[in-house]
Write an enzyme that holds these catalytic residues in place. Structure first.
Site, short mmCIF file in Angstrom:
data_model
loop_
_atom_site.label_atom_id
_atom_site.label_comp_id
_atom_site.label_asym_id
_atom_site.label_seq_id
_atom_site.Cartn_x
_atom_site.Cartn_y
_atom_site.Cartn_z
N GLY A 210 0.90 -1.11 -0.03
CA GLY A 210 -0.18 0.08 -0.06
C GLY A 210 0.70 1.07 0.06
O GLY A 210 1.95 1.30 -0.24
N ASN A 211 0.28 2.33 0.38
CA ASN A 211 1.11 3.36 0.41
C ASN A 211 0.51 4.54 1.56
O ASN A 211 -0.69 4.13 1.99
CB ASN A 211 1.23 4.12 -0.80
CG ASN A 211 -0.12 4.54 -1.61
OD1 ASN A 211 -0.94 5.63 -1.13
ND2 ASN A 211 -0.71 3.94 -2.54
N HIS A 212 0.98 5.70 1.85
CA HIS A 212 0.67 6.44 2.97
C HIS A 212 -0.62 7.40 2.48
O HIS A 212 -0.72 8.35 3.17
CB HIS A 212 1.88 7.55 3.26
CG HIS A 212 2.96 6.59 3.91
ND1 HIS A 212 2.78 5.87 4.96
CD2 HIS A 212 4.19 6.39 3.75
CE1 HIS A 212 3.77 5.31 5.36
NE2 HIS A 212 4.74 5.53 4.40
N ALA A 278 -3.88 7.48 -4.96
CA ALA A 278 -2.55 7.17 -5.08
C ALA A 278 -2.52 5.56 -5.45
O ALA A 278 -2.66 4.68 -4.63
CB ALA A 278 -1.72 7.33 -3.94
#
Ligand code: C5P
Length: 400
Positions: A210-212, A278
């Site tokens: 995943g990402n932030h 994102a």
């Protein structure tokens, strides 16, 4: 934050329902409003200045003069406010408001206020139905004030009937609806699809890539578009953001593939597409059926490219106005303009991770907007204000 920058003056009078105002203040502050509280001297029997000022983040005033001899200007507070909310409004305070009986700070401030006034009455049931209360409420309404009627239920006296102050959520919603109704409906009749948040790409049943991304930018855009009258389809990856708005339909997805198929359920029907998600560029080729055990020193996971949702939208564009985001760390402008062309977009919003306060997780953002022929730079602002700038720009392009 739907009340970002709004100035709300709350007047508390002396009734047991005053305890509920803590929740109202917290709600307003959480939604970005500045809150100034004043109280009648009797209100101090029910709530403390300390608890109220802690929540409102400002000193609370009950008298014209503070202990240190300074003047608490009722005129200044009254003129500062965008709205005044009297909650709870007792029979006594209501009567004083209607008759101009100006013997405390709350009434003096009220009489100096030019802004809209909201009144949330609270009193015991026989007092609430008394002809004098009814007449005073009618009179207050005739002044243009907005009455938030008391609710039915058990009263502090043990009696059951109408008289309980409206719940803080109802009062907050009435005030928010008022602010929203004053916004020009510049996007009425338009359907906007917004992607938001990160995507999670499963590795096994418990792990993912995943990402932030927090989803804040997309949710702020959805809220602002709704205020301007648009019908909003918000497609979000896993995010803790919440939205309660009748013009916004929230579709929760997890992976890029799910986001892609959700987008194309609606693509033909939309006028504007804004891709603020994102999206993970790669996903594991295989998702392990069972949790991967930590047997070896090294673990290799083969990744394959995810579909580029926005690029696909660009390829299939017929009438849609498409907006992309670019989050860059180097050659920012060049890369952003490259994506604008490559993905067949009408506009791209660049935020650089080099700018302090911009990008993931922050409540603020600093952007530059590019179209094939134009460039515009903006200052660091809250994401709510950035959403306004983006939609102002979209609207200016649609008018061309
Ligand atoms: O190519 P890049 O990821 O930098 O492009 C960013 C823009 O493309 C964003 O608007 C993002 O939402 C969108 N995007 C997408 N699907 C992907 C990757 C990016 O929709 N797989």
């Amino acid at each position: 934050m739907s009340l970002s920058g709004k100035k709300i003056l709350i007047a508390i009078s002396g009734g047991i329902a005053a305890y509920k105002v803590h929740f109202l203040i917290r709600d307003f502050v959480k939604k970005g409003a500045e809150v100034q509280v004043i109280m009648t001297p009797d209100a101090e029997h029910f709530v403390t200045k300390l608890s109220i000022s802690t929540l409102s983040k400002k000193p609370v005033y009950t008298e014209f003069y503070s202990d240190n001899g300074t003047w608490n200007s009722h005129v200044e507070m009254a003129l500062w406010a965008d709205v005044m909310v009297v909650a709870p409004c007792t029979a006594n305070t209501l009567s004083k408001m209607v008759h101009g009986m100006c013997n405390n700070l709350v009434i003096a401030t009220y009489m100096s206020a030019k802004c809209p006034v909201f009144i949330a009455p609270a009193m015991d049931l026989d007092m609430y139905v008394h002809p004098s209360t009814k007449k005073n409420l009618e009179q207050a309404e005739s002044f243009g004030h907005i009455i938030i009627p008391a609710e039915n239920g058990e009263l502090a006296s043990g009696l059951i009937g109408q008289g309980r102050m409206s719940e803080p959520g109802t009062i907050a919603k009435t005030v928010e609806d008022f602010f929203n109704s004053n916004i020009e409906k510049t996007l009425a009749g338009k359907t906007i699809l917004i992607t938001a948040g990160p995507t999670y790409e499963a590795i096994d049943p418990v792990r993912f890539i995943g990402n932030h991304s927090s989803g804040k930018m997309g949710f702020s855009l959805a809220e602002e578009a709704s205020k301007r009258g648009a019908k909003v389809i918000l497609i979000s990856g896993p995010s803790s953001q919440v939205i309660d708005d009748k013009n916004v339909t929230l579709h929760k997805v997890t992976s890029a593939k799910e986001m892609l198929s959700k987008v194309f359920e609606f693509y033909d029907t939309i006028d504007i597409g804004i891709a603020s998600a994102a999206v993970a560029d790669y996903a594991p080729k295989e998702v392990a059926k069972e949790k991967i055990k930590k047997n070896d020193d090294n673990l290799t996971i083969e990744l394959v490219k995810n579909p580029d949702i926005l690029k696909t939208m660009g390829e299939k564009k017929t009438h849609q106005f498409l907006v992309g985001f670019a989050l860059e760390t180097q050659n920012e402008e060049e890369n952003a303009k490259g994506k604008l062309a490559k993905k067949n977009l009408d506009m791209i919003v660049l935020n650089s991770l080099r700018d302090e306060g911009a990008g993931f997780k922050n409540d603020t953002n600093k952007i530059k907007i590019f179209t094939p022929t134009e460039k515009k730079e903006f200052n660091l602002k809250s994401k709510d204000d950035v959403a306004k700038d983006i939609l102002d720009f979209v609207e200016s392009q649609l008018l061309k």
